[in-house]
Design a protein around this motif. Structure first.
Motif, mmCIF file in Angstrom:
data_model
loop_
_atom_site.group_PDB
_atom_site.id
_atom_site.type_symbol
_atom_site.label_atom_id
_atom_site.label_comp_id
_atom_site.label_asym_id
_atom_site.label_seq_id
_atom_site.Cartn_x
_atom_site.Cartn_y
_atom_site.Cartn_z
ATOM 1 N N LYS A 4 47.170 41.494 40.660
ATOM 2 C CA LYS A 4 45.948 42.195 41.071
ATOM 3 C C LYS A 4 45.808 42.152 42.588
ATOM 4 O O LYS A 4 46.208 41.185 43.231
ATOM 5 C CB LYS A 4 44.710 41.518 40.469
ATOM 6 C CG LYS A 4 44.730 41.330 38.974
ATOM 7 C CD LYS A 4 44.354 42.591 38.280
ATOM 8 C CE LYS A 4 44.222 42.336 36.778
ATOM 9 N NZ LYS A 4 43.931 43.558 36.070
ATOM 10 N N CYS A 6 42.917 41.837 45.213
ATOM 11 C CA CYS A 6 41.527 41.387 45.149
ATOM 12 C C CYS A 6 41.032 40.905 46.503
ATOM 13 O O CYS A 6 41.809 40.722 47.437
ATOM 14 C CB CYS A 6 41.406 40.219 44.159
ATOM 15 S SG CYS A 6 41.840 40.611 42.467
ATOM 16 N N LYS A 7 39.731 40.687 46.549
ATOM 17 C CA LYS A 7 39.082 40.084 47.714
ATOM 18 C C LYS A 7 38.600 38.696 47.301
ATOM 19 O O LYS A 7 38.073 38.515 46.198
ATOM 20 C CB LYS A 7 37.886 40.936 48.134
ATOM 21 C CG LYS A 7 37.169 40.425 49.372
ATOM 22 C CD LYS A 7 35.933 41.249 49.682
ATOM 23 C CE LYS A 7 36.343 42.624 50.159
ATOM 24 N NZ LYS A 7 35.207 43.400 50.690
ATOM 25 N N LEU A 34 37.843 35.686 42.579
ATOM 26 C CA LEU A 34 38.434 36.912 43.117
ATOM 27 C C LEU A 34 37.745 38.135 42.530
ATOM 28 O O LEU A 34 37.421 38.156 41.342
ATOM 29 C CB LEU A 34 39.934 36.969 42.770
ATOM 30 C CG LEU A 34 40.788 35.794 43.244
ATOM 31 C CD1 LEU A 34 42.194 35.915 42.677
ATOM 32 C CD2 LEU A 34 40.825 35.742 44.760
ATOM 33 N N ARG A 35 37.538 39.160 43.376
ATOM 34 C CA ARG A 35 36.939 40.424 42.916
ATOM 35 C C ARG A 35 37.889 41.559 43.258
ATOM 36 O O ARG A 35 38.380 41.656 44.389
ATOM 37 C CB ARG A 35 35.598 40.671 43.595
ATOM 38 C CG ARG A 35 34.947 41.985 43.141
ATOM 39 C CD ARG A 35 33.653 42.305 43.869
ATOM 40 N NE ARG A 35 32.675 41.250 43.700
ATOM 41 C CZ ARG A 35 31.975 40.720 44.689
ATOM 42 N NH1 ARG A 35 32.140 41.140 45.930
ATOM 43 N NH2 ARG A 35 31.105 39.774 44.458
ATOM 44 N N GLN A 36 38.134 42.431 42.277
ATOM 45 C CA GLN A 36 38.971 43.591 42.548
ATOM 46 C C GLN A 36 38.301 44.465 43.603
ATOM 47 O O GLN A 36 37.079 44.464 43.747
ATOM 48 C CB GLN A 36 39.234 44.391 41.269
ATOM 49 C CG GLN A 36 40.220 43.682 40.361
ATOM 50 C CD GLN A 36 40.673 44.572 39.223
ATOM 51 O OE1 GLN A 36 39.983 44.704 38.234
ATOM 52 N NE2 GLN A 36 41.835 45.162 39.401
ATOM 53 N N GLU A 42 32.857 45.465 40.644
ATOM 54 C CA GLU A 42 34.225 45.480 40.097
ATOM 55 C C GLU A 42 34.483 44.195 39.309
ATOM 56 O O GLU A 42 33.726 43.229 39.405
ATOM 57 C CB GLU A 42 35.246 45.622 41.228
ATOM 58 C CG GLU A 42 35.112 46.899 42.033
ATOM 59 C CD GLU A 42 35.301 48.166 41.216
ATOM 60 O OE1 GLU A 42 36.095 48.151 40.250
ATOM 61 O OE2 GLU A 42 34.659 49.173 41.540
ATOM 62 N N GLU A 44 35.704 40.662 38.171
ATOM 63 C CA GLU A 44 35.893 39.404 38.888
ATOM 64 C C GLU A 44 36.624 38.418 37.998
ATOM 65 O O GLU A 44 36.513 38.467 36.773
ATOM 66 C CB GLU A 44 34.550 38.802 39.301
ATOM 67 C CG GLU A 44 33.888 39.542 40.419
ATOM 68 C CD GLU A 44 32.716 38.774 41.027
ATOM 69 O OE1 GLU A 44 32.560 37.564 40.738
ATOM 70 O OE2 GLU A 44 31.961 39.384 41.795
#
Length: 93
Positions: A4, A6-7, A34-36, A42, A44
């Motif tokens: 993925k 992610c941020k 983590l969040r896409q 989005e 997580e």
């Protein structure tokens, strides 16, 4: 396993936990959220990271490519979802 982009939303401090795989009987562990990419809504993932991976600190907002392993385990009749980050590479801060 899934990869993925992610941020990083947050990362906990490292703690030492028991380990049968490590000669010292302990390993490092932390949790990373983590969040896409996209909006604040989005998908997580709350992931465990172990060993030297757990020792690496990532700043909030860092964009990463992460390999995530999804599994479940049962304990006392209840089923739990586990997400383990097996590799993480920062691509933008």
């Amino acid at each position: 396993m899934q990869t993925k982009i992610c941020k990083v939303v947050a990362q906990t401090e490292v703690v030492r936990v028991p380990s049968k795989k490590n000669e010292s009987g302990q390993t490092s562990k932390c949790t990373i959220r983590l969040r896409q990419l996209g909006s604040d809504y989005e998908d997580e993932y709350l992931c465990a990271m172990f060993g030297s991976l757990a020792e690496s600190r990532l700043s909030e907002g860092t964009i990463v490519i992460a390999s995530l392993r999804f599994s479940t385990h049962e304990n006392e009749g209840k089923v739990y979802q586990d997400v383990v980050c097996t590799e993480i590479v920062p691509i933008k801060n």
